[in-house]
Design a protein around this motif. Structure first.
Motif, PDB file in Angstrom:
ATOM      1  N   UNK A 292       2.677   6.497  10.038  1.00 25.03           N
ATOM      2  CA  UNK A 292       2.098   7.710   9.431  1.00 25.03           C
ATOM      3  C   UNK A 292       1.138   7.352   8.305  1.00 25.03           C
ATOM      4  N   UNK A 293       1.466   6.286   7.567  1.00 25.73           N
ATOM      5  CA  UNK A 293       0.564   5.853   6.502  1.00 25.73           C
ATOM      6  C   UNK A 293      -0.790   5.452   7.073  1.00 25.73           C
ATOM      7  N   UNK A 294      -0.771   4.685   8.165  1.00 23.72           N
ATOM      8  CA  UNK A 294      -2.030   4.297   8.818  1.00 23.72           C
ATOM      9  C   UNK A 294      -2.839   5.524   9.203  1.00 23.72           C
ATOM     10  N   UNK A 295      -2.164   6.499   9.789  1.00 24.23           N
ATOM     11  CA  UNK A 295      -2.850   7.695  10.263  1.00 24.23           C
ATOM     12  C   UNK A 295      -3.446   8.482   9.093  1.00 24.23           C
ATOM     13  N   UNK A 296      -2.670   8.627   8.032  1.00 25.15           N
ATOM     14  CA  UNK A 296      -3.130   9.415   6.883  1.00 25.15           C
ATOM     15  C   UNK A 296      -4.203   8.682   6.094  1.00 25.15           C
ATOM     16  N   UNK A 297      -4.076   7.370   6.012  1.00 24.06           N
ATOM     17  CA  UNK A 297      -5.042   6.580   5.258  1.00 24.06           C
ATOM     18  C   UNK A 297      -6.438   6.687   5.864  1.00 24.06           C
ATOM     19  N   UNK A 298      -6.509   6.849   7.189  1.00 30.99           N
ATOM     20  CA  UNK A 298      -7.798   6.958   7.860  1.00 30.99           C
ATOM     21  C   UNK A 298      -8.368   8.358   7.846  1.00 30.99           C
ATOM     22  N   UNK A 299      -7.603   9.318   7.335  1.00 33.42           N
ATOM     23  CA  UNK A 299      -8.097  10.683   7.253  1.00 33.42           C
ATOM     24  C   UNK A 299      -8.429  11.252   8.620  1.00 33.42           C
ATOM     25  N   UNK A 300      -9.630  11.778   8.740  1.00 29.53           N
ATOM     26  CA  UNK A 300     -10.067  12.433   9.974  1.00 29.53           C
ATOM     27  C   UNK A 300     -10.008  11.496  11.173  1.00 29.53           C
ATOM     28  N   UNK A 301     -10.197  10.204  10.941  1.00 29.46           N
ATOM     29  CA  UNK A 301     -10.294   9.256  12.064  1.00 29.46           C
ATOM     30  C   UNK A 301      -9.015   8.462  12.287  1.00 29.46           C
ATOM     31  N   UNK A 302      -7.929   8.913  11.685  1.00 27.60           N
ATOM     32  CA  UNK A 302      -6.619   8.361  12.003  1.00 27.60           C
ATOM     33  C   UNK A 302      -6.477   6.887  11.681  1.00 27.60           C
TER      34      UNK A 302
ATOM     35  N   UNK B 191      11.187   6.585  16.173  1.00 32.20           N
ATOM     36  CA  UNK B 191      12.505   7.066  15.768  1.00 32.20           C
ATOM     37  C   UNK B 191      13.106   6.256  14.643  1.00 32.20           C
ATOM     38  N   UNK B 192      12.522   5.091  14.351  1.00 32.57           N
ATOM     39  CA  UNK B 192      12.928   4.272  13.207  1.00 32.57           C
ATOM     40  C   UNK B 192      12.183   4.785  11.982  1.00 32.57           C
ATOM     41  N   UNK B 193      12.922   5.254  10.974  1.00 30.48           N
ATOM     42  CA  UNK B 193      12.307   5.926   9.827  1.00 30.48           C
ATOM     43  C   UNK B 193      11.299   5.039   9.109  1.00 30.48           C
ATOM     44  N   UNK B 194      11.646   3.760   8.906  1.00 26.98           N
ATOM     45  CA  UNK B 194      10.747   2.865   8.174  1.00 26.98           C
ATOM     46  C   UNK B 194       9.480   2.570   8.973  1.00 26.98           C
ATOM     47  N   UNK B 195       9.649   2.277  10.263  1.00 26.44           N
ATOM     48  CA  UNK B 195       8.499   1.992  11.111  1.00 26.44           C
ATOM     49  C   UNK B 195       7.577   3.208  11.184  1.00 26.44           C
ATOM     50  N   UNK B 196       8.158   4.376  11.413  1.00 27.51           N
ATOM     51  CA  UNK B 196       7.344   5.585  11.552  1.00 27.51           C
ATOM     52  C   UNK B 196       6.645   5.942  10.247  1.00 27.51           C
ATOM     53  N   UNK B 197       7.263   5.587   9.128  1.00 28.70           N
ATOM     54  CA  UNK B 197       6.613   5.828   7.842  1.00 28.70           C
ATOM     55  C   UNK B 197       5.340   4.988   7.718  1.00 28.70           C
ATOM     56  N   UNK B 198       5.404   3.747   8.187  1.00 29.05           N
ATOM     57  CA  UNK B 198       4.231   2.883   8.131  1.00 29.05           C
ATOM     58  C   UNK B 198       3.142   3.386   9.075  1.00 29.05           C
TER      59      UNK B 198
ATOM     60  N   UNK C  52       2.281  -4.829  14.763  1.00 30.37           N
ATOM     61  CA  UNK C  52       2.582  -5.420  13.473  1.00 30.37           C
ATOM     62  C   UNK C  52       3.296  -4.461  12.552  1.00 30.37           C
ATOM     63  N   UNK C  53       3.218  -3.154  12.805  1.00 28.68           N
ATOM     64  CA  UNK C  53       3.950  -2.210  11.967  1.00 28.68           C
ATOM     65  C   UNK C  53       5.438  -2.257  12.273  1.00 28.68           C
TER      66      UNK C  53
ATOM     67  N   UNK D  18       0.833  -1.200   0.000  1.00 28.30           N
ATOM     68  CA  UNK D  18       0.000   0.000   0.000  1.00 28.30           C
ATOM     69  C   UNK D  18       0.871   1.255   0.000  1.00 28.30           C
ATOM     70  N   UNK D  19       1.859   1.263   0.895  1.00 25.94           N
ATOM     71  CA  UNK D  19       2.711   2.444   1.034  1.00 25.94           C
ATOM     72  C   UNK D  19       3.470   2.717  -0.264  1.00 25.94           C
ATOM     73  N   UNK D  20       3.873   1.655  -0.935  1.00 31.56           N
ATOM     74  CA  UNK D  20       4.642   1.824  -2.169  1.00 31.56           C
ATOM     75  C   UNK D  20       3.752   2.115  -3.368  1.00 31.56           C
ATOM     76  N   UNK D  21       2.441   2.216  -3.121  1.00 30.96           N
ATOM     77  CA  UNK D  21       1.538   2.593  -4.191  1.00 30.96           C
ATOM     78  C   UNK D  21       1.166   1.469  -5.125  1.00 30.96           C
ATOM     79  N   UNK D  22       1.408   0.222  -4.689  1.00 28.44           N
ATOM     80  CA  UNK D  22       1.094  -0.906  -5.575  1.00 28.44           C
ATOM     81  C   UNK D  22      -0.378  -1.288  -5.513  1.00 28.44           C
TER      82      UNK D  22
END
Length: 567
Positions: A467-477, A458-465, A565-566, A294-298
């Motif tokens: 943030x994806x969860x948070x952004x994917x949910x929009x208003x409801x995180x 603080x782990x860039x890859x973990x935090x990226x995932x 799991x992230x 999902x994160x990689x846009x596939x």
């Protein structure tokens, strides 16, 4: 060397004072009663493999190996279980004191090349493996002070461990092995048996089930020994292998009869890693793979699409898929879907009010049958005017028949993940199903309800995932449904449809969003409003104090892998 039945009886060499020159590697052997674990141990003890092996068992009588048949370089000893609870008494901070004593003793003798621990048939291997965790040393100072009930010998052992820098100086876990009975594995997925019904050494109040423990043992293994293969045909062999590979992607599977394997397949492999084991469950890997794609846009993410793991050849039709939605479940409709097709294990808070007869009746009903109770269906007050749909739980035998007859759920072996109830918007629910048994309980707070510093790593890859969860949910995180399903011949579209039917309708979702956006409500009032809008007969979720006072438990997972799991 003669067979020993005690750790400290006469004739044993005196324990040395220094730390051993090297840590002994250890194989942890798990397997359910009747799987052939004892036969495998007999094979190891009688085989020429050039190693001096010490075998530690819970029940030496069950092994039944004549002393004259054991190679003179081996030793068979037993332990008397000592369980030591550390901070907060949580599972991840519970020590097997008997193992600590025995491992130190064997390492200090410096007479063996290897140790095999035969875990009790009712043991969860992860709990035993955590005894080897490096973080254990961090707990030593508190324990070595002499907690109540700890005997003097154990205090000395713990002080010794602390001074040496941890158990890793004496022993290290090398391989985890689970023995599975190929002939009974499918039956064990369909049973409602509690462990206490099959084992005399299990307390009646132990609410674990056969299917839950079997899945725990499969998912945590580095090597799975598929035994009694002579009792199943070629097609069944392939089906079982396919199922096991879906439940545990990383495990090596050995097929055998009568426990006859090449011993070096399960010793000195060097493959065990606690972190790898705790993140290597099949369902967890499926979630992780889906998120990466999902994160990689596939994969297009619209909240209404089944995301399947990477394509694989499904020759025997064992398949898995991930159900994801951002809309909440209606509690009553979810309960209605599950209550007569799965034996539900629901979290019931402790009730300290002995004078409340109604609560006592409800709790006793739950306690009398750990798997389910009609007192935990949507409440009597909610149902008083709805006699046509009481949602009372049927007897277990009826539920088993219903599941077997269901075109959707009959061959669903495993499902796991997090879910969102409309009436509980601040906390994830934990979903765990193995065979006919399903557990629904309270889990972590949704990250969007917490300050960022509490979930960013603080782990860039973990935090990226994250943030994806948070952004994917929009208003409801990060609030969402995220469930992995593993089964044979699954009707994915049918399963998707019945789960979608449990989601809030457009009108209901609009009302839910209105309450969520009402800035005049605190969290408590918001939940009250939700409960007025949507019937919720599930028991209250026990508050997890460890989520608030996690100091001293860095990196530990208190009963839920879902919220990690992230990572």
């Amino acid at each position: 060397m003669a067979v020993g039945t005690s750790k400290r009886n006469g004739g044993q060499p005196k324990v040395k004072a220094q730390t051993p020159s090297k840590a002994l590697p250890v194989t942890l052997l798990s397997g359910f009663l009747g799987s052939g674990k004892t036969t495998l141990l007999q094979h190891i003890l009688k085989t020429e493999h050039g190693l001096r092996i010490a075998v530690v068992v819970n029940d030496i009588g069950a092994i039944n190996v004549d002393a004259s048949l054991i190679k003179q370089t081996h030793r068979l000893t037993r332990t008397e279980e000592k369980v030591i609870a550390l901070q907060n008494g949580c599972i991840c901070c519970t020590l097997r004191g008997d193992l600590l004593e025995e491992l130190l003793r064997l390492a200090e003798l410096e007479q063996f090349d290897y140790i095999i621990i035969e875990s009790s048939g009712i043991s969860e291997p992860e709990q035993v493996a955590e005894t080897f965790d490096k973080r254990l040393a961090e707990q030593m100072s508190a324990v070595a002070g002499g907690p109540e009930g700890l005997d003097e010998d154990m205090v000395k052992v713990l002080k010794r461990l602390k001074a040496a820098g941890g158990l890793e100086k004496f022993a290290r876990l090398d391989t985890t092995v689970t023995v599975i009975d190929a002939f009974t594995i499918y039956n064990d997925f369909e049973t409602d048996d509690m462990l206490s019904s099959r084992r005399e050494d299990v307390q009646p109040e132990d609410e674990r089930t056969v299917s839950d423990l079997m899945v725990d043992q499969i998912e945590f293994a580095d090597v799975i020994v598929l035994n009694k293969m002579e009792m199943v045909d070629t097609k069944m062999r392939a089906r079982i292998r396919d199922l096991l590979s879906k439940l545990n992607h990383r495990a090596k599977i050995l097929e055998t009869s009568y426990g006859k394997i090449e011993v070096r397949e399960i010793i000195n492999t060097g493959i065990f890693s606690l972190e790898r084991a705790q993140t290597g469950y099949g369902w967890l890997q499926d979630l992780h793979a889906m998120t990466l794609r999902q994160v990689r846009g596939c994969v297009a993410v619209n909240g209404k699409k089944v995301i399947t793991p990477k394509p694989e050849t499904e020759e025997y039709n064992i398949r898995n898929f991930v159900y994801t939605r951002t809309r909440p479940f209606h509690p009553r409709r979810l309960f209605k879907l599950l209550h007569d097709k799965f034996i539900m294990q629901l979290e019931v808070p402790d009730d300290d009010d002995d004078d409340d007869d109604e609560d006592d009746d409800s709790d006793s009903a739950m306690d009398s049958d750990a798997s389910s109770s009609s007192s935990d269906s949507p409440s009597d007050t909610d149902m008083a005017d709805d006699d046509d749909d009481p949602l009372d739980m049927p007897p277990n035998a009826t539920i088993l028949r219903n599941k077997r007859a269901s075109p959707i759920f009959s061959r669903l072996f495993r499902s796991k993940g997090e879910f969102l109830l409309a009436t509980r918007p601040h906390r994830a629910g934990e979903w765990s199903q193995a065979g006919a048994m399903i557990t629904l309980a309270g889990g972590r707070p949704w990250f969007c309800t917490l300050p960022a510093e509490q979930y960013m790593t603080g782990d860039a890859e973990v935090d990226r995932l994250v943030r994806f969860d948070m952004e994917n949910g929009g208003e409801w995180g990060d609030r969402r449904q995220e469930l992995v399903f593993i089964g044979e011949g699954l009707d994915v579209r049918g399963l998707e449809a019945v789960l979608d039917g449990c989601l809030l309708t457009d009108e209901e979702f609009g009302a839910w969003e209105g309450v969520m956006r009402d800035g005049g409500l605190d969290d408590g009032k918001r939940v009250e409003k939700m409960q007025e809008l949507f019937d919720d007969g599930f028991p209250d979720w026990v508050e997890d104090g460890e989520l608030e006072d996690g100091d001293g438990h860095d990196g530990h997972d208190h009963g839920s892998h879902a919220h990690h799991h992230r990572h």
